[in-house]
Motif scaffolding. Structure first.
Motif, short mmCIF file in Angstrom:
data_model
loop_
_atom_site.label_atom_id
_atom_site.label_comp_id
_atom_site.label_asym_id
_atom_site.label_seq_id
_atom_site.Cartn_x
_atom_site.Cartn_y
_atom_site.Cartn_z
N ASP A 55 -44.40 61.97 -34.37
CA ASP A 55 -43.27 61.51 -33.90
C ASP A 55 -43.10 61.87 -32.46
OD1 ASP A 55 -42.65 60.09 -36.16
OD2 ASP A 55 -41.60 61.83 -36.97
N ASN A 56 -44.23 61.87 -31.61
CA ASN A 56 -44.21 62.28 -30.20
C ASN A 56 -43.82 63.67 -29.94
OD1 ASN A 56 -45.35 59.85 -29.57
ND2 ASN A 56 -43.47 58.97 -29.47
N LYS A 57 -44.08 64.54 -31.06
CA LYS A 57 -43.47 66.01 -31.04
C LYS A 57 -44.73 66.74 -31.58
CE LYS A 57 -39.88 65.36 -33.41
NZ LYS A 57 -38.67 65.74 -34.71
N LEU A 58 -44.94 68.06 -30.73
CA LEU A 58 -46.10 68.82 -31.04
C LEU A 58 -45.39 69.66 -32.24
CD1 LEU A 58 -48.68 70.11 -30.93
CD2 LEU A 58 -47.95 71.57 -28.85
N LEU A 59 -45.79 69.89 -33.26
CA LEU A 59 -45.05 70.77 -34.41
C LEU A 59 -46.22 71.85 -34.61
CD1 LEU A 59 -44.43 67.97 -37.06
CD2 LEU A 59 -42.87 68.84 -35.40
N HIS A 60 -45.46 72.97 -34.67
CA HIS A 60 -46.27 74.32 -35.02
C HIS A 60 -45.56 74.79 -36.53
CE1 HIS A 60 -47.94 74.62 -31.12
NE2 HIS A 60 -46.81 74.29 -30.76
N LEU A 61 -46.21 74.80 -37.51
CA LEU A 61 -45.85 75.12 -38.68
C LEU A 61 -46.86 76.41 -39.23
CD1 LEU A 61 -46.59 71.47 -40.50
CD2 LEU A 61 -44.36 72.43 -39.22
N GLN A 62 -45.97 77.15 -39.78
CA GLN A 62 -46.62 78.47 -40.46
C GLN A 62 -46.88 78.56 -41.98
OE1 GLN A 62 -47.19 81.38 -38.61
NE2 GLN A 62 -46.80 79.84 -36.95
N GLN A 63 -47.98 78.99 -42.18
CA GLN A 63 -48.41 79.07 -43.80
C GLN A 63 -47.29 79.36 -44.61
OE1 GLN A 63 -52.14 80.83 -44.49
NE2 GLN A 63 -52.65 79.30 -45.98
N GLY A 64 -47.03 78.61 -45.64
CA GLY A 64 -46.30 79.09 -46.68
C GLY A 64 -47.01 79.26 -48.28
N LEU A 65 -46.16 79.54 -49.11
CA LEU A 65 -46.54 79.81 -50.28
C LEU A 65 -47.26 78.10 -50.88
CD1 LEU A 65 -43.90 81.98 -51.96
CD2 LEU A 65 -46.22 82.68 -51.05
N SER A 66 -48.14 78.15 -51.75
CA SER A 66 -48.68 76.86 -52.43
C SER A 66 -49.43 77.51 -53.72
CB SER A 66 -49.86 76.49 -51.22
OG SER A 66 -50.27 75.33 -52.02
N ALA A 67 -49.02 76.76 -54.68
CA ALA A 67 -49.75 77.15 -56.16
C ALA A 67 -51.14 76.75 -55.98
CB ALA A 67 -49.06 76.07 -57.29
N SER A 68 -51.51 75.70 -55.19
CA SER A 68 -52.92 75.16 -54.88
C SER A 68 -53.09 74.79 -53.61
CB SER A 68 -53.45 74.35 -56.01
OG SER A 68 -52.85 73.18 -56.14
N GLY A 69 -54.03 74.68 -53.08
CA GLY A 69 -54.33 74.18 -51.60
C GLY A 69 -53.58 75.01 -50.59
N ALA A 70 -53.50 74.44 -49.54
CA ALA A 70 -52.92 75.21 -48.19
C ALA A 70 -51.77 74.30 -47.90
CB ALA A 70 -53.88 75.33 -46.97
N ARG A 71 -50.42 75.08 -47.54
CA ARG A 71 -49.21 74.55 -47.35
C ARG A 71 -48.70 75.26 -45.87
NH1 ARG A 71 -43.95 75.81 -48.37
NH2 ARG A 71 -42.59 74.12 -48.55
N TYR A 72 -48.34 74.45 -45.03
CA TYR A 72 -47.89 74.76 -43.66
C TYR A 72 -46.28 74.09 -43.65
CZ TYR A 72 -52.72 76.41 -42.91
OH TYR A 72 -53.83 77.01 -43.01
N THR A 73 -45.55 74.83 -43.12
CA THR A 73 -44.24 74.30 -42.95
C THR A 73 -43.45 74.99 -41.71
OG1 THR A 73 -42.02 73.74 -43.98
CG2 THR A 73 -43.00 75.97 -44.67
N ASP A 74 -42.42 74.33 -41.37
CA ASP A 74 -41.52 74.88 -40.16
C ASP A 74 -40.01 74.87 -40.93
OD1 ASP A 74 -40.81 72.06 -39.93
OD2 ASP A 74 -41.33 72.03 -37.74
N GLY A 75 -39.87 74.35 -42.33
CA GLY A 75 -38.47 74.19 -42.75
C GLY A 75 -38.11 72.99 -42.76
N ILE A 76 -38.85 71.87 -41.81
CA ILE A 76 -38.32 70.46 -41.85
C ILE A 76 -39.80 69.66 -42.36
CG2 ILE A 76 -37.74 68.53 -40.43
CD1 ILE A 76 -36.03 70.31 -38.69
N TYR A 77 -40.71 70.08 -41.52
CA TYR A 77 -42.19 69.35 -42.17
C TYR A 77 -43.08 70.08 -42.77
CZ TYR A 77 -40.84 66.12 -38.22
OH TYR A 77 -40.42 65.03 -37.43
N VAL A 78 -43.67 69.63 -43.50
CA VAL A 78 -44.86 70.32 -44.52
C VAL A 78 -46.06 69.49 -44.38
CG1 VAL A 78 -45.31 70.97 -46.79
CG2 VAL A 78 -43.05 71.14 -46.17
N PHE A 79 -47.14 70.17 -44.22
CA PHE A 79 -48.48 69.72 -44.07
C PHE A 79 -49.26 70.49 -45.05
CE2 PHE A 79 -52.92 70.54 -43.32
CZ PHE A 79 -53.20 69.29 -43.10
N TRP A 80 -49.58 69.64 -46.12
CA TRP A 80 -50.25 70.14 -47.43
C TRP A 80 -51.48 69.47 -47.65
CZ3 TRP A 80 -51.84 68.25 -52.13
CH2 TRP A 80 -52.01 69.22 -53.17
N SER A 81 -52.43 70.37 -47.86
CA SER A 81 -53.89 70.08 -48.03
C SER A 81 -54.36 70.65 -49.20
CB SER A 81 -54.95 70.06 -46.86
OG SER A 81 -55.08 71.50 -46.48
#
Length: 106
Positions: A55-81
């Motif tokens: 959305d034309n914004k540079l997002l910086h997400l910190q790694q969070g807890l994940s049962a499997s895979g890798a999860r990064y979040t800033d409290g609004i956005y989540v990138f999960w792989s």
């Protein structure tokens, strides 16, 4: 005294350059093709963070807890792989579906 004041900015800029090089060494750039559009994600293992533009914004997400895979979040956005698949959420709503890792051609 004046000479030492002139040298200080050079030393500090050297530290900044050094830190930038260290960050680059620990950063992997991953390219995904999602249903909606391509997505490029920078994963920094040392800082445990993920960065990408959405959305034309540079997002910086910190790694969070994940049962499997890798999860990064800033409290609004989540990138999960997991494996070669990824999904991006905004406030629990999927905004990028079926992201498939694309092999980089060097």
């Amino acid at each position: 005294m004046k000479k030492s004041l002139l040298i200080l900015p050079l030393l500090l800029s050297g530290c900044t350059t050094y830190q930038h090089l260290i960050d680059e060494i620990h950063t992997d750039t991953l390219n995904y093709q999602c249903d909606e559009k391509p997505l490029t994600v920078d994963i920094n293992q040392q800082r445990q963070s993920a960065s990408f533009v959405l959305d034309n914004k540079l997002l910086h997400l910190q790694q969070g807890l994940s049962a499997s895979g890798a999860r990064y979040t800033d409290g609004i956005y989540v990138f999960w792989s997991k494996g070669d698949k990824a999904t991006v959420y905004r406030r629990d709503t999927v905004v990028l579906h079926n992201c498939q890792l694309v092999s980089n051609k060097d």
